[in-house]
Write a protein that holds these residues in place. Sequence first.
Motif, PDB file in Angstrom:
ATOM      1  N   ILE A   1      -9.227   5.385 -22.036  1.00  0.00           N
ATOM      2  CA  ILE A   1     -10.341   5.339 -22.969  1.00  0.00           C
ATOM      3  C   ILE A   1     -11.391   4.433 -22.351  1.00  0.00           C
ATOM      4  N   THR A   2     -12.643   4.828 -22.469  1.00  0.00           N
ATOM      5  CA  THR A   2     -13.746   4.057 -21.901  1.00  0.00           C
ATOM      6  C   THR A   2     -14.516   3.379 -23.013  1.00  0.00           C
ATOM      7  N   ALA A   3     -14.730   2.079 -22.863  1.00  0.00           N
ATOM      8  CA  ALA A   3     -15.494   1.320 -23.854  1.00  0.00           C
ATOM      9  C   ALA A   3     -16.954   1.775 -23.828  1.00  0.00           C
ATOM     10  N   PRO A   4     -17.613   1.798 -24.980  1.00  0.00           N
ATOM     11  CA  PRO A   4     -19.010   2.273 -25.024  1.00  0.00           C
ATOM     12  C   PRO A   4     -20.019   1.276 -24.469  1.00  0.00           C
ATOM     13  N   TYR A   5     -19.592   0.099 -24.051  1.00  0.00           N
ATOM     14  CA  TYR A   5     -20.501  -0.886 -23.463  1.00  0.00           C
ATOM     15  C   TYR A   5     -20.728  -0.601 -21.990  1.00  0.00           C
ATOM     16  N   ARG A   6     -21.836  -1.034 -21.470  1.00  0.00           N
ATOM     17  CA  ARG A   6     -22.143  -0.900 -20.044  1.00  0.00           C
ATOM     18  C   ARG A   6     -22.064  -2.252 -19.381  1.00  0.00           C
TER      19      ARG A   6
END
Length: 122
Positions: A117-122
């Motif tokens: 899962i990829t966090a929505p933060y950059r």
Amino acid sequence: MIAGIVGLFVGGGGQYRRDSAQKSSASEQVFLEDFSVFSLLLNTYFDRDSANAIQPVHQDVIMNGLISGFIWQTQRIDLKPAANDGNRFTYNVSGSLKWKLLGLTVFTEAKTYRGFITAPYR
């Protein structure tokens, strides 16, 4: 027969347990399994800690769709940072899916899901 059909629609409603996460957090969802009548989703809230690193702060499994006659029971959710990537996490979700008819458990199926899962933060 009519009683059986009514039992499917009256059965054990959705298991929606949502704890409130911090207002600054952002969420991401991943499909664990997509059945023809309902879906299981991993919902994860992320936030930044004091060192500005991304951390998962809350996660739960949600059922969407026609969920009457099915009950999901989460046993364990593990999220760990993926190697060399501060935005990606590996997940390991285990639980059981109960198939019910007229309030009685007909079949219990143990499930385990693994992925990223990829966090929505950059």
